[in-house]
Design a protein around this motif. Structure first.
Motif, short mmCIF file in Angstrom:
data_model
loop_
_atom_site.label_atom_id
_atom_site.label_comp_id
_atom_site.label_asym_id
_atom_site.label_seq_id
_atom_site.Cartn_x
_atom_site.Cartn_y
_atom_site.Cartn_z
N MET A 70 98.71 105.28 24.34
CA MET A 70 97.48 105.66 24.60
C MET A 70 96.70 105.51 23.04
SD MET A 70 96.67 108.18 27.71
CE MET A 70 97.28 107.70 29.07
N GLU A 71 95.43 105.14 22.83
CA GLU A 71 94.81 105.05 21.68
C GLU A 71 94.61 106.47 21.02
OE1 GLU A 71 91.36 102.98 21.56
OE2 GLU A 71 92.33 101.03 22.31
N ILE A 72 94.56 106.79 19.86
CA ILE A 72 94.15 108.07 19.38
C ILE A 72 92.93 108.35 19.66
CG2 ILE A 72 93.80 109.31 17.29
CD1 ILE A 72 96.41 108.71 18.00
N PRO A 73 92.57 109.54 20.34
CA PRO A 73 91.28 109.71 20.82
C PRO A 73 90.32 109.92 20.07
CG PRO A 73 92.56 111.57 21.48
CD PRO A 73 93.46 110.34 20.94
N LYS A 74 88.88 109.38 20.06
CA LYS A 74 87.83 109.71 19.00
C LYS A 74 87.08 110.95 19.44
CE LYS A 74 87.04 104.92 17.99
NZ LYS A 74 88.55 104.24 18.76
N VAL A 75 87.06 111.30 20.79
CA VAL A 75 86.55 112.73 21.13
C VAL A 75 87.68 113.47 21.89
CG1 VAL A 75 84.21 111.93 21.42
CG2 VAL A 75 85.83 111.81 23.45
N PRO A 76 87.86 114.96 22.22
CA PRO A 76 88.76 115.42 22.70
C PRO A 76 88.89 115.21 24.30
CG PRO A 76 87.56 116.96 21.35
CD PRO A 76 86.82 115.86 21.46
N THR A 77 90.11 115.12 24.81
CA THR A 77 90.35 114.69 26.24
C THR A 77 90.46 115.94 26.71
OG1 THR A 77 91.41 112.63 25.78
CG2 THR A 77 91.74 113.62 27.81
N ILE A 78 89.47 116.53 27.71
CA ILE A 78 89.44 117.76 28.35
C ILE A 78 89.58 117.77 29.82
CG2 ILE A 78 88.09 119.92 28.33
CD1 ILE A 78 88.83 119.03 25.54
N VAL A 135 107.82 114.69 25.69
CA VAL A 135 107.63 114.87 27.10
C VAL A 135 108.71 114.13 27.95
CG1 VAL A 135 105.31 115.77 26.92
CG2 VAL A 135 105.72 113.42 27.52
N GLY A 136 108.88 114.44 29.11
CA GLY A 136 109.75 114.01 29.96
C GLY A 136 109.63 112.61 30.44
N TYR A 137 108.42 112.21 30.72
CA TYR A 137 108.24 110.82 31.24
C TYR A 137 108.17 109.69 30.37
CZ TYR A 137 103.28 110.20 29.78
OH TYR A 137 102.07 109.89 28.84
N ARG A 147 99.20 113.11 17.50
CA ARG A 147 99.14 111.76 17.34
C ARG A 147 100.52 111.09 17.56
NH1 ARG A 147 95.41 109.80 14.01
NH2 ARG A 147 94.05 111.31 12.86
N ASP A 148 101.63 111.87 17.66
CA ASP A 148 102.81 111.34 18.17
C ASP A 148 102.86 111.33 19.68
OD1 ASP A 148 103.22 114.09 18.55
OD2 ASP A 148 104.82 114.49 17.28
N HIS A 149 102.28 112.21 20.45
CA HIS A 149 102.36 112.23 21.78
C HIS A 149 101.56 111.19 22.40
CE1 HIS A 149 102.27 113.63 25.84
NE2 HIS A 149 101.10 114.09 26.09
N ALA A 150 100.29 110.89 21.69
CA ALA A 150 99.58 109.65 22.16
C ALA A 150 100.28 108.37 21.96
CB ALA A 150 98.08 109.88 21.11
N ALA A 151 100.85 108.33 20.80
CA ALA A 151 101.56 106.96 20.72
C ALA A 151 102.82 106.98 21.71
CB ALA A 151 102.17 106.98 19.26
N GLU A 152 103.49 107.90 21.98
CA GLU A 152 104.25 108.01 23.16
C GLU A 152 103.83 107.61 24.63
OE1 GLU A 152 107.10 111.17 23.52
OE2 GLU A 152 105.29 112.40 24.21
N SER A 153 102.55 108.10 24.59
CA SER A 153 101.93 107.85 25.96
C SER A 153 101.12 106.33 26.08
CB SER A 153 100.92 108.87 26.21
OG SER A 153 101.49 110.28 26.25
#
Length: 285
Positions: A94-102, A251-253, A86-92
């Motif tokens: 982007m919305e919390i995914p409802k299905v896995p991003t593969i 993450v760095g970016y 959740r914290d990585h999605a927030a720093e990116s």
């Protein structure tokens, strides 16, 4: 058991088990590689365990005398999950995914512990992602989430190194994820019996001694049962498939200013019960 792939001083490559500061070769037990142990199921694992319990002298080598490679240098598939903390999605942003991003990485990206991550000359934004990964034992399709333990052989560490400029150039991430050396893995494949709860493991990444990522696998959005059920609903999971479950924040970016990988960096990822994956960073020649 901690399974490894290693190169002997004479150049031979074989599977082994890491016991304290020794490696016990498993070629003499009839195994050509770690995949053969995984594919052989419980019987093969018991056979390897018996050999490790009473190894012949010629099978035992000091750890310092061998070169560890990635525990599974060429898995059938290297499957990656994006935005799964959740914290990585927030720093990116982007919305919390409802299905896995593969997405996936090609096996030519796989790198062993201690080997250098090579920064490509055509990317200016190489980044790090410390990740916890699970490895499929028994394969299958349409696996029910409650049966996940029947299909997990063990666990390892992966660094999902990413060229952000290539990754973000299109909506498809794979081209920025699969440069050569962009999938360090190891140091060992820890069998599932040694990890009571894979969803309660501390994970962290340090560069040159500075902690840049720190979290716990309890923060995963999609846990192992969810991922096995989702992935197997689409394609066949095979023995030896590696599923890297995503990276936490830091993450760095996403840093201000961004902190990308640089030649001379020393990258260390630790996951509780799995050890430390360490790789230096060099520039492409």
């Amino acid at each position: 058991m901690k399974l490894v792939t290693f190169r002997r001083p004479d150049g031979r490559i074989e599977p082994g088990a890491l016991v304290d500061q020794r490696v016990i070769g498993l070629a003499g037990a009839g195994f050509a590689d770690v995949l053969a142990i995984i594919s052989g199921g419980a019987q093969a694992l018991a056979q390897a365990g018996n050999w490790v319990g009473q190894p012949p002298a010629e099978a035992m080598l000091p750890l310092a005398s061998v070169k560890l490679l990635a525990p599974i240098p060429r898995p059938p598939k290297l499957i990656c999950v994006g935005l799964n903390y959740r914290d990585h999605a927030a720093e990116s942003k982007m919305e919390i995914p409802k299905v896995p991003t593969i997405f996936c990485k090609f096996t030519t990206a796989i790198l062993g512990p201690g080997d250098p991550i090579v920064l490509p000359r055509n990317s200016t934004q190489p980044d790090y992602e410390g990740e916890f990964a699970f490895v499929i034992g028994k394969g299958g399709r349409h696996i029910a989430p409650e049966n996940w333990r029947n299909h997990v052989f063990g666990y390892t560490i992966v660094n999902d190194v990413s060229a952000r400029d290539f990754q973000m150039a299109t909506s498809q991430w794979i081209i920025g994820k699969t440069f050569d050396t962009f999938a360090p893995m190891g140091p060992a494949l820890v069998t599932a019996d040694e990890v009571d709860d894979p969803h309660a493991l501390d994970i962290g990444l340090r560069i040159n001694g500075e902690t840049l990522q720190h979290s716990n696998t309890r923060e995963l959005i999609f846990r192992i049962p969810d991922l096995i059920a989702f992935l197997s609903s689409v394609f066949t999971l095979e023995p030896g498939d590696v599923v890297s479950t995503g990276t936490p924040a830091g993450v760095g970016y996403a840093r201000k200013p961004p902190r990308f990988l640089r030649p001379g960096d020393d990258v260390r990822i630790t996951v509780e019960k799995l050890g430390e994956l360490r790789n230096p960073v060099v520039a492409e020649r």
